[in-house]
Design an enzyme around this catalytic site. Sequence first.
Site, PDB file in Angstrom:
ATOM      1  N   ARG A  38      58.844  37.479  19.071  1.00 50.94           N
ATOM      2  CA  ARG A  38      59.554  37.506  20.660  1.00 50.94           C
ATOM      3  C   ARG A  38      58.970  38.256  21.420  1.00 50.94           C
ATOM      4  O   ARG A  38      59.543  38.433  22.580  1.00 50.94           O
ATOM      5  CB  ARG A  38      60.805  37.265  20.450  1.00 50.94           C
ATOM      6  CG  ARG A  38      61.292  36.114  19.711  1.00 50.94           C
ATOM      7  CD  ARG A  38      62.880  35.848  19.788  1.00 50.94           C
ATOM      8  NE  ARG A  38      63.263  34.565  18.882  1.00 50.94           N
ATOM      9  CZ  ARG A  38      63.648  34.812  17.754  1.00 50.94           C
ATOM     10  NH1 ARG A  38      63.770  36.017  17.019  1.00 50.94           N
ATOM     11  NH2 ARG A  38      64.051  33.529  17.102  1.00 50.94           N
ATOM     12  N   LYS A  78      50.655  36.729  33.051  1.00 51.02           N
ATOM     13  CA  LYS A  78      50.419  35.511  32.808  1.00 51.02           C
ATOM     14  C   LYS A  78      49.621  35.513  31.600  1.00 51.02           C
ATOM     15  O   LYS A  78      48.294  35.934  31.357  1.00 51.02           O
ATOM     16  CB  LYS A  78      49.452  34.478  33.856  1.00 51.02           C
ATOM     17  CG  LYS A  78      50.676  33.943  34.646  1.00 51.02           C
ATOM     18  CD  LYS A  78      49.854  33.036  35.643  1.00 51.02           C
ATOM     19  CE  LYS A  78      50.466  32.204  36.417  1.00 51.02           C
ATOM     20  NZ  LYS A  78      49.598  31.277  37.251  1.00 51.02           N
ATOM     21  N   LYS A 133      46.647  41.286  44.016  1.00 49.25           N
ATOM     22  CA  LYS A 133      47.513  40.790  42.914  1.00 49.25           C
ATOM     23  C   LYS A 133      48.489  41.745  42.436  1.00 49.25           C
ATOM     24  O   LYS A 133      49.741  40.816  42.193  1.00 49.25           O
ATOM     25  CB  LYS A 133      46.384  40.388  41.699  1.00 49.25           C
ATOM     26  CG  LYS A 133      47.130  39.740  40.488  1.00 49.25           C
ATOM     27  CD  LYS A 133      46.352  39.090  39.389  1.00 49.25           C
ATOM     28  CE  LYS A 133      47.287  38.274  38.801  1.00 49.25           C
ATOM     29  NZ  LYS A 133      46.370  37.479  37.826  1.00 49.25           N
ATOM     30  N   GLU A 142      56.420  33.159  39.195  1.00 53.73           N
ATOM     31  CA  GLU A 142      55.581  32.032  40.165  1.00 53.73           C
ATOM     32  C   GLU A 142      56.851  31.187  40.568  1.00 53.73           C
ATOM     33  O   GLU A 142      56.476  29.761  40.472  1.00 53.73           O
ATOM     34  CB  GLU A 142      54.749  31.379  39.159  1.00 53.73           C
ATOM     35  CG  GLU A 142      53.492  30.378  40.236  1.00 53.73           C
ATOM     36  CD  GLU A 142      52.470  29.941  39.321  1.00 53.73           C
ATOM     37  OE1 GLU A 142      51.521  30.815  39.419  1.00 53.73           O
ATOM     38  OE2 GLU A 142      52.662  29.274  38.484  1.00 53.73           O
ATOM     39  N   ARG A 185      53.814  33.856  44.247  1.00 49.76           N
ATOM     40  CA  ARG A 185      52.641  33.974  43.210  1.00 49.76           C
ATOM     41  C   ARG A 185      51.648  32.808  43.176  1.00 49.76           C
ATOM     42  O   ARG A 185      50.394  32.782  42.584  1.00 49.76           O
ATOM     43  CB  ARG A 185      53.278  34.216  41.872  1.00 49.76           C
ATOM     44  CG  ARG A 185      52.181  34.548  41.049  1.00 49.76           C
ATOM     45  CD  ARG A 185      52.709  35.092  39.522  1.00 49.76           C
ATOM     46  NE  ARG A 185      51.637  35.580  38.583  1.00 49.76           N
ATOM     47  CZ  ARG A 185      51.645  36.189  37.703  1.00 49.76           C
ATOM     48  NH1 ARG A 185      52.931  36.848  37.391  1.00 49.76           N
ATOM     49  NH2 ARG A 185      50.568  36.443  36.819  1.00 49.76           N
ATOM     50  N   ASN A 215      46.745  31.151  43.043  1.00 51.44           N
ATOM     51  CA  ASN A 215      45.792  29.881  42.646  1.00 51.44           C
ATOM     52  C   ASN A 215      45.247  28.955  43.651  1.00 51.44           C
ATOM     53  O   ASN A 215      44.707  28.103  43.400  1.00 51.44           O
ATOM     54  CB  ASN A 215      47.022  28.974  41.996  1.00 51.44           C
ATOM     55  CG  ASN A 215      47.747  29.214  40.684  1.00 51.44           C
ATOM     56  OD1 ASN A 215      46.792  29.853  39.819  1.00 51.44           O
ATOM     57  ND2 ASN A 215      48.850  29.339  40.578  1.00 51.44           N
ATOM     58  N   HIS A 253      42.194  26.889  42.779  1.00 55.15           N
ATOM     59  CA  HIS A 253      42.294  26.661  41.366  1.00 55.15           C
ATOM     60  C   HIS A 253      42.771  25.129  40.746  1.00 55.15           C
ATOM     61  O   HIS A 253      42.208  24.604  39.719  1.00 55.15           O
ATOM     62  CB  HIS A 253      43.363  27.474  40.497  1.00 55.15           C
ATOM     63  CG  HIS A 253      42.642  28.868  40.602  1.00 55.15           C
ATOM     64  ND1 HIS A 253      42.401  29.625  41.496  1.00 55.15           N
ATOM     65  CD2 HIS A 253      42.619  29.642  39.500  1.00 55.15           C
ATOM     66  CE1 HIS A 253      41.884  30.756  41.189  1.00 55.15           C
ATOM     67  NE2 HIS A 253      41.952  30.943  40.019  1.00 55.15           N
ATOM     68  N   HIS A 305      40.167  24.201  38.263  1.00 56.13           N
ATOM     69  CA  HIS A 305      40.715  24.162  36.881  1.00 56.13           C
ATOM     70  C   HIS A 305      40.121  22.277  36.435  1.00 56.13           C
ATOM     71  O   HIS A 305      39.783  22.264  35.090  1.00 56.13           O
ATOM     72  CB  HIS A 305      42.040  24.155  36.698  1.00 56.13           C
ATOM     73  CG  HIS A 305      42.177  25.515  36.480  1.00 56.13           C
ATOM     74  ND1 HIS A 305      43.751  25.866  36.632  1.00 56.13           N
ATOM     75  CD2 HIS A 305      41.741  26.592  36.335  1.00 56.13           C
ATOM     76  CE1 HIS A 305      43.611  27.259  36.441  1.00 56.13           C
ATOM     77  NE2 HIS A 305      42.491  27.583  36.290  1.00 56.13           N
ATOM     78  N   HIS A 326      34.515  30.029  35.043  1.00 53.50           N
ATOM     79  CA  HIS A 326      35.933  29.868  36.010  1.00 53.50           C
ATOM     80  C   HIS A 326      35.447  29.922  37.540  1.00 53.50           C
ATOM     81  O   HIS A 326      35.913  29.367  38.488  1.00 53.50           O
ATOM     82  CB  HIS A 326      36.891  30.703  35.325  1.00 53.50           C
ATOM     83  CG  HIS A 326      38.022  30.901  36.072  1.00 53.50           C
ATOM     84  ND1 HIS A 326      38.848  29.995  36.069  1.00 53.50           N
ATOM     85  CD2 HIS A 326      38.266  31.758  37.102  1.00 53.50           C
ATOM     86  CE1 HIS A 326      40.106  30.045  36.938  1.00 53.50           C
ATOM     87  NE2 HIS A 326      39.683  31.349  37.632  1.00 53.50           N
TER      88      HIS A 326
END
Length: 362
Positions: A118, A140, A224, A234, A238, A242, A245, A249, A261
């Site tokens: 955990r 992330k 960032k 997020e 945040r 993206n 993206h 993506h 990417h």
Amino acid sequence: MSDVTAISVGGRYDVLVGSGILSRVTDLLADGVERVLVVHPPALAGLGARVARTLTDKGYAAELAEVPDAESAKTSSVAASLWSRLGDAGFTRSDAIVGVGGGTVTDLAGFVAATWLRGVQVVQVPTTVLGMVDAAVGGKTGINTPEGKNLVGAFHEPAGVLCDVDVLTTLPEADLAGGLAEVIKAGFIADPVILELVESDPLAARRYDNPRLRELLERSIQVKADVVAADLRESWLREILNYGHTFGHAIEQVEGYTWRHGEAVSVGMVYAAELARLSGHLSGPEGDELVARHRMVLESVGLPTTYRGDRWAALLPVMRRDKKSRGSTLRFVVLDGLARPGRLIGPSEEALREAYARVSTR
């Protein structure tokens, strides 16, 4: 050894940027750590071994774990193999993982650290521009599934991030340029000086040994750091990271991750700019100029700004599975002006298609 810049992420951990600072990886580990698993791809076996020797010299029990290259590393089977390594070696909650590699390795290492017992600490040692300014910073973590990129993951902040600019010496030119997409993104959403630095000397921005690149790295990391410090999970702010993206993506998945990417995000930013123009978020001559500026600055460092025009039927369902979507409603990060990111919720099918047409090759 050069001077070191320490960029604080909300006072919770530091990102160290400098040249010849690899040995400082041990400075970022908390007290009480005994065992460290160093995760690296095949191409960085030598660098992984250097990190492991540094750890061993400081009294840690270091083990090396090689994982596949690129997106092939970000699978449940690879994550499971690392969990087995941790279990066999008796890693406890006070031990640590070090990720040495590009964004895929840091994503994977962070995810394994987040899920083992955990949560154990992770130190990231990114070796690409993309990893330094984006993937390794912010907490992330994630792996891919056949249905999409980064759909399984967790928020798990690193104990620290070490960006040794010297490791970029072996980075292929195309990979360095790909990483600049995330740098340029930071310029459009928050720090226009980044754009000015790239535009004034695009060639310097692409040279690992030029001080201009280090300044770009530090400015992008600062953007960032500021954003994630204010919004770790997020909730909204945040999401601006993206930018480009959602479409990017989708390109990556449709192309089977054969696109870098940064190349996909580059096209994605132009798509988002066109969508903002069509939806009224950008208007007038200033809006036209900002859309054109996307193409000019991205192309100046060798990044693509167009994509093939026969993939819409495949792209749209992938975009609908984007993490920012809510139900069947698509959401995009767009610009309301330079360094003024906003949100576009539920754009019309007509606008989506027209923006696609404007970034498509015929």
